[in-house]
Design an enzyme around this catalytic site. Structure first.
Site, mmCIF file in Angstrom:
data_model
loop_
_atom_site.group_PDB
_atom_site.id
_atom_site.type_symbol
_atom_site.label_atom_id
_atom_site.label_comp_id
_atom_site.label_asym_id
_atom_site.label_seq_id
_atom_site.Cartn_x
_atom_site.Cartn_y
_atom_site.Cartn_z
ATOM 1 N N ASP A 1 -1.913 5.726 -5.090
ATOM 2 C CA ASP A 1 -2.220 4.815 -3.994
ATOM 3 C C ASP A 1 -2.495 3.396 -4.506
ATOM 4 O OD1 ASP A 1 -3.116 3.502 -1.738
ATOM 5 O OD2 ASP A 1 -4.716 4.917 -1.266
ATOM 6 N N ASP B 1 0.821 -1.213 0.000
ATOM 7 C CA ASP B 1 0.000 0.000 0.000
ATOM 8 C C ASP B 1 0.855 1.264 0.000
ATOM 9 O OD1 ASP B 1 -2.089 1.791 0.389
ATOM 10 O OD2 ASP B 1 -2.272 1.380 2.547
#
Ligand SMILES: *[C@@H]1O[C@H](CO)[C@@H](O)[C@H](O)[C@H]1NC(C)=O
Ligand SMILES: *[C@@H]1O[C@H](CO)[C@@H](O)[C@H](O)[C@H]1NC(C)=O
Ligand SMILES: *[C@@H]1O[C@H](CO)[C@@H](O)[C@H](O)[C@H]1NC(C)=O
Ligand SMILES: *[C@@H]1O[C@H](CO)[C@@H](O)[C@H](O)[C@H]1NC(C)=O
Length: 389
Positions: free
Chosen positions: A281, A100
């Site tokens: 992201d 992430d």
């Protein structure tokens, strides 16, 4: 041998010795989830609000089959549409981790996390089985796009294939309010975002000289269980077309950059005109933006707002005829095709452009990354982008 030959040979040895590590990613589609997909969408929306510091909205779904409606609790949040993850060991114990770039901590469930173990069936960390484990029991809590977790800060060795990071600061999770396809999260954003106060994993890889260059890259794939790869220590130019276009990180917390515009090709409908803030992201499935911008994009692709689920649906048969979406970054244009930005769930098709009330910037998630290779240059604080192979 002359000096030049020796240097050349040495360079070759370093290259072959492979401080550039290719790490295979797995992908699981949403198809195996039992929860109605649109419900997940609402949960995802709220979880994302929390990840980016916005208050969750209380949402009620009124279904035809249930006139009382369903009030969504925040307790079951799936990893939503597509997620990319791989095996990482902590204290020699294997975990399935999500990578992430939208967070900075590394955590795994502890033996105290009842939800993680009993409800979600996740693996958990066995402290007694690790000789390298250490904790001062300092508490921490983090909120994510997939839920929120609480626990204690600890440290242990972390292994990525043949790479071993010593003494990595980790979160051991006691309390989790959600389930996902992965056991834990491996955050790849910068230190200021860390909630455990630990040195981020990639910084540790650099400090411990495990990587050739202070760079990692993502090559995400669609359509199969092969999720593509994460490359630690460099880039692989056979995974993208042409040169990389670089854009500077404008604030080294998230991977923040300036986007020049977003446009629906051939429709003259341009948003974020003059530039706006965006965050790359890998831990967010969709592309999320301010309400009016997303409304305009979705109108231009003919998507209809579905008030029941608060998402934009698309006629599945229209996908081949929908326009390409163009993203302007650092003076270049990058594309996302309808086959990528329309999320197909059985016979339900919806737009991968999601709005978020109150959001003033864009969150550029996997819908973009599945078509564009991104190199994350940690030391020079920049991102290199090119169309993916
Ligand atoms: C987590 O569990 C450990 C071990 O029982 C305990 O010491 C710690 O206080 C717990 N922390 C939280 C935040 O619940
Ligand atoms: C780069 O990617 C290509 C295509 O997948 C692969 O064949 C090659 O081994 C990779 N190179 C390195 C150094 O990992
Ligand atoms: C990006 O940052 C580098 C180093 O700080 C600087 O030299 C360069 O001019 C910047 N590029 C742009 C387009 O702002
Ligand atoms: C939203 O989509 C669902 C599922 O296709 C459908 O049953 C419902 O009628 C739609 N609601 C609106 C307001 O279009």
């Amino acid at each position: 041998m002359n000096l030049r030959v020796i240097i050349l040979l040495l360079c070759l040895v370093v290259f072959v010795a492979g401080k550039v590590h290719r790490f295979r990613l797995q992908r699981r589609s949403h198809r195996h989830h039992k929860v109605p997909h649109a419900h997940m969408h609402l949960q995802f929306r709220n979880a994302l609000r929390r990840k980016y510091g916005y208050t969750p909205l209380r949402t009620t779904i009124n279904q035809a089959s249930d006139s009382k409606g369903v009030v969504l609790s925040e307790t079951l949040i799936n990893s939503y549409d597509t997620n990319f993850f791989g095996e990482v060991s902590t204290g020699e114990q294997p975990f399935t981790m999500q990578f992430d770039t939208g967070s900075s901590d590394f955590w795994v469930p502890s033996s105290h996390c009842q939800v993680c173990i009993k409800k979600c069936g996740n693996k958990f960390f066995k402290e007694s089985k690790s000789k390298t484990f250490h904790t001062d029991k300092v508490p921490f809590s983090i909120t994510y796009g997939s839920g929120s977790v609480k626990g204690i800060v600890a440290s242990d060795d972390v292994g990525f294939g043949d790479l071993k990071i010593q003494n990595q600061g980790i979160g051991l999770v006691n309390i989790s309010d959600s389930c996902s396809d992965f056991d834990g999260i491996c955050g790849l954003a910068f230190q200021p975002l860390s909630m455990t106060g630990s040195t981020p994993l990639f910084q540790q890889m650099i400090d411990q000289k495990l990587v050739e260059q202070p760079i990692f890259s993502f090559h995400l794939k669609s359509g199969s269980s092969d999720g593509g790869s994460m490359i630690l220590g460099g880039s692989n130019s056979s995974l993208y077309y042409g040169p990389l276009t670089y854009t500077n990180v404008t604030e080294a917390k998230y991977w923040t950059f300036k986007m020049d515009f977003v446009e629906v090709h051939g429709k003259g409908s341009r948003r974020c005109e003059g530039g706006c803030k965006a965050i790359m992201d890998t831990g967010t499935s969709l592309i999320v933006g301010p309400v009016l911008d997303v409304l305009s994009l979705n109108n231009a692709i003919g998507a209809q707002h579905n008030a029941t689920y608060d998402l934009y649906t698309v006629d599945c048969s229209s996908i081949p005829t929908l326009p390409i979406i163009v993203f302007g970054i650092a003076g270049k244009e990058f594309y996302v095709k309808p086959q990528t930005y329309v999320i197909v769930f059985q016979d339900f098709c919806y737009s991968g452009f999601m709005d978020m009330r109150g959001l003033t910037y864009w969150i550029i998630g996997d819908v973009f990354l599945r078509e564009n290779y991104v190199e994350f240059d940690w030391a020079r604080k920049r991102m290199g982008i090119a169309p993916a192979v």
